[in-house]
Design an enzyme around this catalytic site. Structure first.
Site, mmCIF file in Angstrom:
data_model
loop_
_atom_site.group_PDB
_atom_site.id
_atom_site.type_symbol
_atom_site.label_atom_id
_atom_site.label_comp_id
_atom_site.label_asym_id
_atom_site.label_seq_id
_atom_site.Cartn_x
_atom_site.Cartn_y
_atom_site.Cartn_z
ATOM 1 N N GLU A 113 9.933 -48.888 143.661
ATOM 2 C CA GLU A 113 8.805 -48.340 143.682
ATOM 3 C C GLU A 113 7.917 -48.190 142.435
ATOM 4 O OE1 GLU A 113 9.665 -44.461 146.772
ATOM 5 O OE2 GLU A 113 9.431 -44.135 144.628
ATOM 6 N N GLU A 171 13.708 -46.395 152.085
ATOM 7 C CA GLU A 171 13.606 -45.068 152.211
ATOM 8 C C GLU A 171 12.935 -44.361 153.236
ATOM 9 O OE1 GLU A 171 12.778 -42.867 148.681
ATOM 10 O OE2 GLU A 171 13.916 -44.227 147.100
#
Length: 505
Positions: A198, A403
Site C-alpha cells: 500500500e 486484503e
C-alpha cells in the site's frame, strides 16, 4: 485540511461504526459460491504482517522500527504498543498448525526489516534470518504456499532519523539492498514476492494527513503535526516508493528469478470510487479520484508515468520520471496485489481550486470530497468493479486480492460471527463474477488470519478469523465461525449456520 478517506478509515475502525457495519453485514445476501467454481490453480489464503503479529520487538537482535517507537509515544487510541502483539515470533509453529487445520492454501506475511538488518543496512542478523527460514519451512511442511511482503510500513527508525526515510532518495538504495538479502536468503522457497504494501496509503497517511508515523503534514493539520508539507511530501514519498519497488524488481529479475522461478509484484490499496450523485460534476470528480487514488500507483507500473490529470492538477509539485526511470518502473510486476474493503463515494469540490498552493493537500489537488456511507461501504460489487477496471484499463494484469476483511469491536460476541461470514462470502462471490467476466484474478487472502495490532486502532478492532484473547497472558487462539466457514469452503464441504461454532486451539 485532512484527506477525508483516511478520517473515514479511522472512523470505520471505531466500535460505534463497526456495530453499524455488523448490522449491515447481517443483511447481506448470501452468495452460493463453491471452491470448485474457481480455477484449480487459484489460491485461498489469509494474511498478516510482521508489525501486527510478531511482537518480540527487542529480541534476538531486532531494533526498533518507526511503529515500535511511535506506539511507545502513546499515539494509539487505546495506548497499545507492538511489544507483544500476538507473539507469533515465539508461536509461529502453533499458528501454522492452525492455518493447516483451517486448510489455508497460502499465507501472506511480511518480513521485518529491522529483524534482518538491525541498522537498516550492513550487518545481517542471523537470528532474524533463522526465524523467517523456520517460518517458511514450517509453512511448506504443511503444504501452505508462502507469499512474502518485503515492506509493510515498518522501516528502521535509524533510517528515519538519519535521512528522513521515504522522503529521501537514499531510501531507494537501502531498500534495494534489503530486498536483495531477502531474495538471497529466502527466494529458493518463496514463490510470490510483494515489494511494498500500500504505498499509496502510506504516502497519504504518513505525509499528507500525518495520521500514521512519521506523522508529517502541513502544521498543524488534523493530527497536530509539528513538521511537514502536505502539498509536496506525499508525492515525493510515493515517487521514492515506486522507484524502490522497481529497483528491487530489477535486482530480482537480474539475479534470482530465472533460478528461483518466483513471481514479484507491488501491492496497491484498491479504491473503488462511485459518484455521490448522477450529476456530471460528480461523475467527472469520480474519474479524478480514481486517477489520484489508484492510478497514482497503477499508471506508472503499466504506462511508465503518472495520470495526466495528476500532472495537470499538481503541476511541478509532482515529481517527474526520467526516461530511464520510466523504463525501469513500466512493467515492473508479474502481478498486482490489491487490498480492498469499502466503496468510496465522491462529490465534486470546485472550491478547492482556490486553495493556495502552499496550503494544498491531496484532497484539494483532486478537488473532491470522499466519504463512506455506513450501510453501503462494504458493497461487494466494489471489488467486482475494481477488478473489471484493472482488466479494462491496465491490460488485465494478474491480480491477487491481498486484503479483504471485516472489522468487529474488541468485545465481539464469541457466539456470533455471521456478519464476517456474509462479508467474506459476499466478496468471494463478487470476485468470482469478475473472474467469469475475464479478470485474471489468481488468489484471495482474507484479512486477517487472526486478530492483531491494527494500525489505526490498536487492539480495539478485530479483523481475524481466529480470535486472540489479548486480556489473557497466554494469548489463547480460538477459531471463529468465519474460520470454520472458510475452512469448509476451501475443503469443499457444505455447512449450515447451525453447524458453525467457535472452537478452541
Amino acid at each position: 485540511m485532512c484527506p477525508s478517506f483516511l478520517v473515514t478509515l479511522l472512523l470505520l475502525q471505531l466500535s460505534s461504526l463497526v456495530v453499524v457495519l455488523v448490522v449491515w453485514a447481517e443483511q447481506l445476501p448470501e452468495f452460493n459460491v463453491r471452491r470448485d467454481d474457481f480455477p484449480s490453480n487459484f489460491v485461498f489464503g489469509a494474511g498478516t504482517s510482521a508489525l501486527q503479529v510478531e511482537g518480540a520487538i527487542a529480541e534476538d537482535g531486532k531494533t526498533p522500527n518507526i511503529w515500535d517507537v511511535d506506539s511507545h509515544m502513546g499515539h494509539m487510541p487505546d495506548k497499545s504498543t507492538t511489544d507483544i502483539a500476538c507473539d507469533s515470533y515465539h508461536r509461529y509453529k502453533e499458528d501454522v498448525k492452525i492455518m493447516s487445520d483451517i486448510g489455508l492454501e497460502a499465507y501472506r506475511f511480511s518480513i521485518a526489516w529491522t529483524r534482518i538488518l538491525p541498522y537498516g543496512r550492513g550487518f545481517i542478523n542471523p537470528k532474524g534470518v533463522e526465524y523467517y527460514n523456520n517460518l517458511i519451512d514450517t509453512l511448506l511442511e504443511h503444504g501452505i504456499q508462502p507469499h512474502a511482503t518485503i515492506y509493510h510500513i515498518d522501516h528502521p527508525q535509524i533510517l528515519e532519523d538519519e535521512y528522513g526515510g521515504w522522503l529521501s532518495p537514499r531510501m531507494i538504495e537501502d531498500f534495494t539492498t534489503y530486498a536483495d538479502v531477502c531474495f538471497r536468503e529466502f527466494g529458493d522457497r518463496v514463490s510470490h514476492w510483494t515489494t511494498i504494501n500500500e504505498p499509496n496509503i502510506i504516502s497519504l497517511g504518513a505525509y499528507d494527513s500525518g495520521q500514521i508515523p512519521p506523522h508529517r503534514c502541513t502544521p498543524p493539520g488534523a493530527y497536530n503535526c509539528t513538521a511537514g508539507n502536505s502539498s509536496v511530501e506525499p508525492y515525493k514519498a510515493m515517487h521514492h516508493f515506486l522507484l524502490a519497488h522497481a529497483s528491487a524488481v530489477q535486482i530480482y529479475r537480474t539475479k534470482y528469478q530465472a533460478k528461483q522461478k518466483g513471481l514479484i509484484g507491488l501491492n496497491v490499496y484498491g479504491f473503488w470510487c462511485a459518484p455521490q450523485t448522477n450529476s456530471r460534476a460528480d461523475i467527472e470528480a469520480t474519474k479524478r479520484a480514481t486517477a489520484f487514488y489508484t492510478g497514482w500507483a497503477a499508471d506508472p507500473l503499466v504506462f511508465g508515468d503518472y495520470p495526466i490529470i495528476m500532472k495537470e492538477n499538481v503541476g511541478s509539485r509532482l515529481p517527474s520520471f526520467t526516461k530511464n526511470e520510466s523504463e525501469l518502473v513500466k512493467g515492473s510486476f508479474d502481478f498486482i496485489g490489491l487490498n480492498h474493503y469499502f466503496v468510496f463515494y465522491i462529490q465534486d469540490d470546485p472550491e478547492e481550486i482556490t486553495t493556495p498552493i502552499s496550503l494544498r493537500n491531496f484532497d484539494s489537488d483532486m478537488r473532491v470530497k470522499a466519504s463512506v456511507k455506513p450501510g453501503d461501504s462494504g458493497d461487494p460489487s466494489g471489488l467486482k468493479n475494481l477488478l473489471r477496471y484493472f482488466k479494462d484499463n491496465y491490460g488485465n494484469p494478474p491480480v491477487y486480492v491481498h486484503e479483504n476483511g471485516f472489522g468487529s469491536p474488541q468485545n465481539e460476541t464469541l457466539d456470533d460471527d455471521m456478519g464476517r461470514i456474509r462479508y467474506i462470502s459476499g466478496y468471494i462471490g463478487s470476485m468470482l463474477e469478475a473472474i467469469k467476466n475475464g479478470s485474471d484474478t489468481r488468489g484471495y487472502f482474507v484479512w486477517s488470519f487472526m486478530d492483531a495490532f491494527e494500525i489505526l486502532s490498536g487492539y480495539q478492532t478485530r479483523y481475524g478469523i481466529v480470535h486472540v484473547d489479548f486480556d489473557d497472558k497466554s494469548l489463547k487462539r480460538q477459531l471463529k465461525p468465519s474460520a470454520q466457514w472458510y475452512s469448509n469452503f476451501i475443503k469443499k464441504k457444505n455447512t449450515t449456520e447451525d453447524e458453525i461454532s467457535y472452537s478452541s486451539q
